[in-house]
Design a protein around this motif. Structure first.
Motif, PDB file in Angstrom:
ATOM      1  N   MET A  54     -49.926  29.605  -2.445  1.00 49.17           N
ATOM      2  CA  MET A  54     -49.800  29.041  -3.652  1.00 49.17           C
ATOM      3  C   MET A  54     -48.872  29.922  -4.469  1.00 49.17           C
ATOM      4  O   MET A  54     -48.946  31.125  -4.551  1.00 49.17           O
ATOM      5  N   ASN A  55     -47.889  29.317  -4.912  1.00 49.57           N
ATOM      6  CA  ASN A  55     -46.759  30.061  -5.681  1.00 49.57           C
ATOM      7  C   ASN A  55     -46.985  29.339  -7.017  1.00 49.57           C
ATOM      8  O   ASN A  55     -46.518  28.386  -7.139  1.00 49.57           O
ATOM      9  N   CYS A  56     -46.820  30.439  -8.091  1.00 52.88           N
ATOM     10  CA  CYS A  56     -47.216  29.775  -9.519  1.00 52.88           C
ATOM     11  C   CYS A  56     -46.042  30.543 -10.139  1.00 52.88           C
ATOM     12  O   CYS A  56     -46.021  31.742  -9.988  1.00 52.88           O
ATOM     13  N   HIS A  57     -45.521  29.695 -11.056  1.00 49.24           N
ATOM     14  CA  HIS A  57     -44.554  30.375 -12.253  1.00 49.24           C
ATOM     15  C   HIS A  57     -45.331  29.779 -13.726  1.00 49.24           C
ATOM     16  O   HIS A  57     -45.353  28.582 -13.864  1.00 49.24           O
ATOM     17  N   PHE A  58     -45.394  30.813 -14.294  1.00 53.57           N
ATOM     18  CA  PHE A  58     -45.765  30.458 -15.809  1.00 53.57           C
ATOM     19  C   PHE A  58     -44.755  30.924 -16.894  1.00 53.57           C
ATOM     20  O   PHE A  58     -43.950  31.913 -16.830  1.00 53.57           O
ATOM     21  N   SER A  73     -44.916  35.471 -12.799  1.00 56.49           N
ATOM     22  CA  SER A  73     -45.166  34.566 -11.293  1.00 56.49           C
ATOM     23  C   SER A  73     -46.434  35.195 -10.714  1.00 56.49           C
ATOM     24  O   SER A  73     -46.978  36.272 -11.074  1.00 56.49           O
ATOM     25  N   LEU A  74     -47.086  34.286  -9.626  1.00 58.68           N
ATOM     26  CA  LEU A  74     -48.002  34.688  -8.814  1.00 58.68           C
ATOM     27  C   LEU A  74     -48.026  33.969  -7.603  1.00 58.68           C
ATOM     28  O   LEU A  74     -47.581  32.846  -7.670  1.00 58.68           O
ATOM     29  N   VAL A 121     -43.942  40.899 -15.662  1.00 60.09           N
ATOM     30  CA  VAL A 121     -43.596  39.479 -14.946  1.00 60.09           C
ATOM     31  C   VAL A 121     -44.670  39.135 -13.812  1.00 60.09           C
ATOM     32  O   VAL A 121     -44.552  38.154 -13.444  1.00 60.09           O
ATOM     33  N   ARG A 122     -45.796  40.029 -13.605  1.00 57.93           N
ATOM     34  CA  ARG A 122     -46.906  39.857 -12.738  1.00 57.93           C
ATOM     35  C   ARG A 122     -47.840  39.037 -13.774  1.00 57.93           C
ATOM     36  O   ARG A 122     -48.431  39.425 -14.534  1.00 57.93           O
ATOM     37  N   LYS A 149     -46.564  26.013 -13.512  1.00 54.37           N
ATOM     38  CA  LYS A 149     -46.637  25.317 -12.180  1.00 54.37           C
ATOM     39  C   LYS A 149     -47.184  25.898 -11.050  1.00 54.37           C
ATOM     40  O   LYS A 149     -46.427  27.073 -11.085  1.00 54.37           O
ATOM     41  N   CYS A 150     -47.581  25.346 -10.385  1.00 56.39           N
ATOM     42  CA  CYS A 150     -48.005  25.882  -8.872  1.00 56.39           C
ATOM     43  C   CYS A 150     -47.686  24.792  -7.757  1.00 56.39           C
ATOM     44  O   CYS A 150     -47.836  23.818  -7.813  1.00 56.39           O
ATOM     45  N   VAL A 151     -47.002  25.570  -6.599  1.00 56.47           N
ATOM     46  CA  VAL A 151     -46.706  24.687  -5.393  1.00 56.47           C
ATOM     47  C   VAL A 151     -47.839  25.214  -4.460  1.00 56.47           C
ATOM     48  O   VAL A 151     -48.032  26.488  -4.296  1.00 56.47           O
TER      49      VAL A 151
END
Length: 139
Positions: A21-25, A47-48, A66-67, A132-134
């Motif tokens: 799961m890659n997430c960007h806020f 991101s996460l 950024v974490r 969003k997360c992919v």
């Protein structure tokens, strides 16, 4: 019978144990409980990445600005056979990651891009990161 119940309790972990799961806020909202004047929105770039229900080393080595999280391990809070509107994961630092799905989807069917939010709560405030997360499953 007891062992069967315990196995059923942990089955949802296996479904996402082979997923990334890659997430960007990009938005941050703080609801300050004691001083509402401190509440509001801000633009962020955090991101996460979660691999096998663990925060990736790539995420953990990022600068704190950024974490998106300090949690190392994540636990799925649902049963894989439930029809979901979201996936809810709890991090070991107390965060709740909510990834919105489509009504009626099961965890085994979720793959692709979804709206997401990461929530942390303290006695002073509730902080929410929106983005969003992919989700990608390894085969």
């Amino acid at each position: 019978m007891r062992n069967l119940f315990l196995l059923a309790l942990f089955i949802p972990q296996f479904v996402l144990a082979s997923a990334t799961m890659n997430c960007h806020f990009d938005k941050f909202h703080q609801a300050h409980h004691k001083n509402p004047a401190l509440s509001g929105y801000a633009k962020i770039e955090q991101s996460l990445e979660i691999v096998d229900l663990k925060t990736s080393k790539n995420t953990l080595t990022l600068d704190g600005s950024v974490r998106a999280t300090n949690s190392l391990h994540w636990v799925l809070l649902e049963n894989e056979n439930w029809e979901l509107e979201s996936i809810n994961l709890a991090g070991d630092f107390g965060e709740l990651l909510v990834i919105e799905g489509t009504q009626g989807q099961k965890i085994t069917e979720i793959e692709g891009w979804y709206e997401a939010l990461l929530v942390e709560v303290s006695p002073l405030s509730t902080n929410t990161r929106l983005g969003k997360c992919v989700i990608r499953k390894r085969t």
